[in-house]
Scaffold this motif. Structure first.
Motif, PDB file in Angstrom:
ATOM      1  N   ASP A   1       0.859  -1.187   0.000  1.00  0.00           N
ATOM      2  CA  ASP A   1       0.000   0.000   0.000  1.00  0.00           C
ATOM      3  C   ASP A   1       0.894   1.236   0.000  1.00  0.00           C
ATOM      4  O   ASP A   1       2.002   1.221   0.550  1.00  0.00           O
TER       5      ASP A   1
ATOM      6  N   THR B   1       3.739   0.738   2.644  1.00  0.00           N
ATOM      7  CA  THR B   1       3.732  -0.532   3.376  1.00  0.00           C
ATOM      8  C   THR B   1       4.219  -1.611   2.416  1.00  0.00           C
ATOM      9  O   THR B   1       3.727  -1.696   1.282  1.00  0.00           O
TER      10      THR B   1
ATOM     11  N   GLN C   1     -20.779  -1.856  10.918  1.00  0.00           N
ATOM     12  CA  GLN C   1     -19.724  -2.873  10.838  1.00  0.00           C
ATOM     13  C   GLN C   1     -20.062  -4.079  11.734  1.00  0.00           C
ATOM     14  O   GLN C   1     -19.860  -5.223  11.349  1.00  0.00           O
TER      15      GLN C   1
ATOM     16  N   GLU D   1     -17.641  -3.507   2.087  1.00  0.00           N
ATOM     17  CA  GLU D   1     -16.814  -2.458   2.696  1.00  0.00           C
ATOM     18  C   GLU D   1     -16.909  -2.542   4.221  1.00  0.00           C
ATOM     19  O   GLU D   1     -15.885  -2.506   4.924  1.00  0.00           O
TER      20      GLU D   1
ATOM     21  N   ARG E   1     -15.120  -5.927   5.451  1.00  0.00           N
ATOM     22  CA  ARG E   1     -13.649  -5.885   5.422  1.00  0.00           C
ATOM     23  C   ARG E   1     -13.105  -5.024   6.554  1.00  0.00           C
ATOM     24  O   ARG E   1     -12.113  -5.369   7.199  1.00  0.00           O
ATOM     25  N   THR E   2     -13.745  -3.895   6.802  1.00  0.00           N
ATOM     26  CA  THR E   2     -13.285  -3.011   7.877  1.00  0.00           C
ATOM     27  C   THR E   2     -13.436  -3.703   9.241  1.00  0.00           C
ATOM     28  O   THR E   2     -12.537  -3.633  10.087  1.00  0.00           O
TER      29      THR E   2
ATOM     30  N   GLN F   1     -13.481  -6.940   9.807  1.00  0.00           N
ATOM     31  CA  GLN F   1     -12.501  -8.028   9.875  1.00  0.00           C
ATOM     32  C   GLN F   1     -11.106  -7.494  10.215  1.00  0.00           C
ATOM     33  O   GLN F   1     -10.376  -8.081  11.016  1.00  0.00           O
ATOM     34  N   ARG F   2     -10.744  -6.376   9.591  1.00  0.00           N
ATOM     35  CA  ARG F   2      -9.422  -5.801   9.855  1.00  0.00           C
ATOM     36  C   ARG F   2      -9.297  -5.404  11.318  1.00  0.00           C
ATOM     37  O   ARG F   2      -8.282  -5.660  11.960  1.00  0.00           O
ATOM     38  N   LYS F   3     -10.350  -4.773  11.867  1.00  0.00           N
ATOM     39  CA  LYS F   3     -10.305  -4.359  13.272  1.00  0.00           C
ATOM     40  C   LYS F   3     -10.247  -5.578  14.207  1.00  0.00           C
ATOM     41  O   LYS F   3      -9.563  -5.547  15.235  1.00  0.00           O
TER      42      LYS F   3
ATOM     43  N   ILE G   1      -8.954  -8.637  13.491  1.00  0.00           N
ATOM     44  CA  ILE G   1      -7.617  -9.240  13.392  1.00  0.00           C
ATOM     45  C   ILE G   1      -6.596  -8.361  14.102  1.00  0.00           C
ATOM     46  O   ILE G   1      -5.690  -8.847  14.784  1.00  0.00           O
ATOM     47  N   THR G   2      -6.751  -7.045  13.975  1.00  0.00           N
ATOM     48  CA  THR G   2      -5.822  -6.130  14.643  1.00  0.00           C
ATOM     49  C   THR G   2      -5.885  -6.304  16.149  1.00  0.00           C
ATOM     50  O   THR G   2      -4.858  -6.323  16.836  1.00  0.00           O
TER      51      THR G   2
ATOM     52  N   GLU H   1      -2.265  -7.508  17.282  1.00  0.00           N
ATOM     53  CA  GLU H   1      -1.437  -6.408  17.760  1.00  0.00           C
ATOM     54  C   GLU H   1      -0.957  -6.691  19.165  1.00  0.00           C
ATOM     55  O   GLU H   1      -1.699  -7.199  20.008  1.00  0.00           O
TER      56      GLU H   1
END
Length: 657
Positions: free
Chosen positions: A498, A505, A592, A629, A632-633, A635-637, A639-640, A644
């Motif tokens: 990205d 990234t 979400q 949309e 995906r957002t 899922q990203r949160k 996994i983070t 993290e």
């Protein structure tokens, strides 16, 4: 009448009488008698002779012909020589044998005749029997020897072949000369004489030094003072039998080792810790009929001392035998010491003929083992210990069995390494090191990094040789990173993931990196790393049981300029599921949250899917693009929140400057 005839003859001393006896004399004779004059005309024949020749010829008129045809030559020779003559003749027509004793005189011949067919039949049977016995003796496949304790008096061709000498060369030699020294000949001789017959097996040594194993049957005094011995060569059959037995033993041992492997794998699946895995391995081996006992020993990285960890089938073994890793020490040249130094499996398949095993000869006798193996427990060149296994079988660790049992070191090493990494990831307390390599870029003759920075966020191991490292850098620094790839031998390529707001990234593919490989081999992981102005800085974490000095020494061997900036103990915070849900609730928007829950309960994540994206979007009353949309957002949160690193608490001061 013409007959085939065979005859034998003997002579006797001449008779003093030359006259033909009177009829009264003939009447007193029990045999058949007839007399011939000098012209060989019959002058007398008694009743017994007439009856004998009548039975033979079935005709009284043929008597004279029978007499002349059977014994005419004998009559002539007796009369000419004037010496008594005895002959045998076979009368073909009657299938009978007759014996004639001819007594000559001046005026003729007196002949006594008897039927000897029965005697001849018995004699012929004896001859035929002897001929068969001789044929059996000569043609027998088994060796046959006749003799006494001092000399072989008869031996058949098979005996000549078995003993490796011509038959003429066997004459005068004793069978006992060929018997192996370890056989008790005196006891065998005594048993033979007492019992009359003896069966046993023995090894024979031939003149060329070769050895043959035979099974024998001995019969005493078949002739006065001579014994018969029949020997059967079973060398090849015994060898095949031993081969089959060894094959069965190997197959059984392979089955046992494979069972040990399965039990270790089951223990791994069940989540056993290192001590439990090691105990399972040793106990499974010791419980197997193929092996005597097993142990796992540990090696101190600095003192090189070998110490006990786990034993099964024996107690306090490692602490009571001489063990060393020093090649100059006899106790260090055995399987265990050599395996530790070389990192390869070592075996002694016959400990009593292995000079390097001499320090443990008495130990092997005491504990009843003939073979021993030492298998290093390793993973990624890190030695976690050595597995020792013993067996009562000679040549136990050969071929497939050696290969399979050798895999135990790799299996245990891989499992222990995985457990060490798990301890680091889930440990209540960790050791954290900050390491710096000054002017790291210059080591590889790379481009100037002055004023440039690159941050590495996470390293993911793909397989034993390949890693992926994810990081970020400024857009203007990316060309410098791409140039650096050409200089660093273990950097293979970079892919932009990205680029936004002047920041890139990327994904860096690296192969067998020296530093990361050492860290990973010791169960640690890279928490963060960066290149700033050409200096490489990294923070790594290990479980509290790790010998970090050994880790630092291994890295310094590759990068001599590396220095330790800090070493500290850290305690990661652990969030509960409820805390994770709370944090997600705080970060996810309502839409979400709805998208995530609708997709999950609607079967979108099943395989095959129970609902398509369009169907879930329709259920939410939004367009498919909007649904994807939001999903995906979310899922990203999610996994983070999981991947993290949580905040670190209770940092202790650095104990390494």
């Amino acid at each position: 009448m013409e007959d085939d005839r065979r005859s034998t003859e003997t002579t006797a001393e001449p008779s003093s009488d030359s006259f033909i006896p009177s009829a009264d004399v003939f009447a007193r004779v029990s045999d058949a008698v007839y007399a011939l004059d000098s012209e060989f005309q019959c002058t007398f024949i008694n009743e017994r002779a007439e009856a004998l020749f009548t039975r033979a010829t079935e005709s009284a008129t043929a008597t004279a012909d029978a007499v002349h045809s059977l014994f005419s030559d004998a009559h002539t020779r007796a009369l000419e020589s004037q010496r008594p003559l005895t002959v045998d003749a076979y009368h073909d027509s009657s299938d009978r044998w007759f014996e004639a004793r001819c007594y000559p005189g001046e005026t003729g011949v007196t002949v006594l005749v008897r039927d000897i067919t029965e005697r001849k039949t018995q004699e012929q049977a004896l001859v035929d029997g002897n001929r068969r016995l001789r044929s059996v003796f000569e043609d027998a496949h088994d060796a046959i020897v006749v003799g006494d304790t001092d000399e072989i008096v008869a031996a058949n061709p098979a005996a000549s072949e078995l003993l490796g000498l011509e038959r003429s060369a066997l004459s005068g030699r004793s069978l006992e000369e060929f018997v192996h020294d370890d056989y008790d000949i005196e006891s065998a001789r005594t048993a033979l004489l007492e019992q009359g017959r003896l069966r046993d097996s023995v090894s024979l040594i031939r003149p060329d030094g070769s050895e043959r194993v035979v099974e024998y049957t001995a019969v005493a005094d078949v002739l006065p003072g001579a014994h018969l011995v029949i020997l059967r060569d079973v060398t090849d059959s015994r060898r095949r039998k031993r081969q089959l037995e060894r094959q069965r033993e190997r197959l059984s041992a392979l089955d046992h080792v494979n069972r040990v492997v399965r039990e270790i794998n089951d223990a791994i699946v069940d989540g056993s810790n290192r001590a439990q895995l090691e105990q399972v391995a040793c106990e499974s081996l010791a419980d197997s009929p193929s092996y005597e006992f097993a142990f796992i020993a540990d090696i101190d990285a600095r003192s090189k001392q070998i110490t006990h960890r786990v034993e099964a089938g024996i107690d306090d073994y490692v602490e009571t035998i001489p063990l060393s890793t020093d090649a100059d020490d006899p106790a260090g040249r055995g399987p265990a010491g050599t395996a530790i130094r070389t990192g390869t499996m070592q075996v002694s398949n016959d400990v009593f003929s292995d000079p390097s095993f001499e320090p443990w000869y008495e130990d092997a006798r005491e504990h009843g083992y003939a073979s021993a193996a030492a298998i290093p427990i390793t993973h990624d060149d890190v030695l976690y210990g050595v597995l020792g296994v013993t067996s009562a079988r000679r040549n136990a660790f050969t071929d497939e069995e050696r290969d399979v049992i050798g895999q135990l070191g790799d299996i245990l090493g891989h499992a222990i390494a995985a457990l060490e990494r798990r301890r680091v990831l889930l440990g209540e307390e960790l050791i954290e090191l900050e390491l710096v390599i000054d002017d790291a870029v210059e080591i590889f003759d790379g481009p100037s990094m002055c004023g440039h920075s690159v941050w590495f966020d996470r390293v993911v191991r793909i397989d034993d040789e390949r890693y992926l490292e994810y990081g970020t850098t400024a857009a203007e620094t990316l060309p410098v990173v791409e140039t650096l790839i050409e200089s660093v031998p273990h950097w293979e390529g970079v892919t932009v993931i990205d680029e936004s707001a002047g920041e890139v990234t990327f994904e860096l593919t690296i192969s067998a990196p020296p530093m990361i490989g050492v860290i990973d081999a010791h169960g640690g992981y890279v928490e963060s790393a960066a290149i700033e102005d050409g200096d490489y800085t990294t923070t790594v974490r290990f479980s509290t049981g790790t010998d970090v000095r050994d880790v630092v020494d291994e890295i310094a061997a590759v990068y001599p300029g590396m220095r330790t900036v800090a070493r500290r103990r850290v305690t990661p915070s652990r969030e509960s599921i409820e805390q994770l849900r709370t944090r997600l609730a705080e970060t996810l928007t309502d839409r979400q949250q709805v998208a995530l829950e609708t997709a999950y309960f609607g079967g979108y994540f099943e395989w095959p899917r129970h609902s398509s994206g369009e169907e879930v979007a329709d259920a939410m009353g939004v367009t498919p693009a909007t649904f994807h949309e939001h999903l995906r957002t979310a899922q990203r949160k999610l996994i983070t929140a999981i991947l993290e690193e949580p905040a670190l608490l209770d940092r202790e001061p650095a104990d390494d400057p």
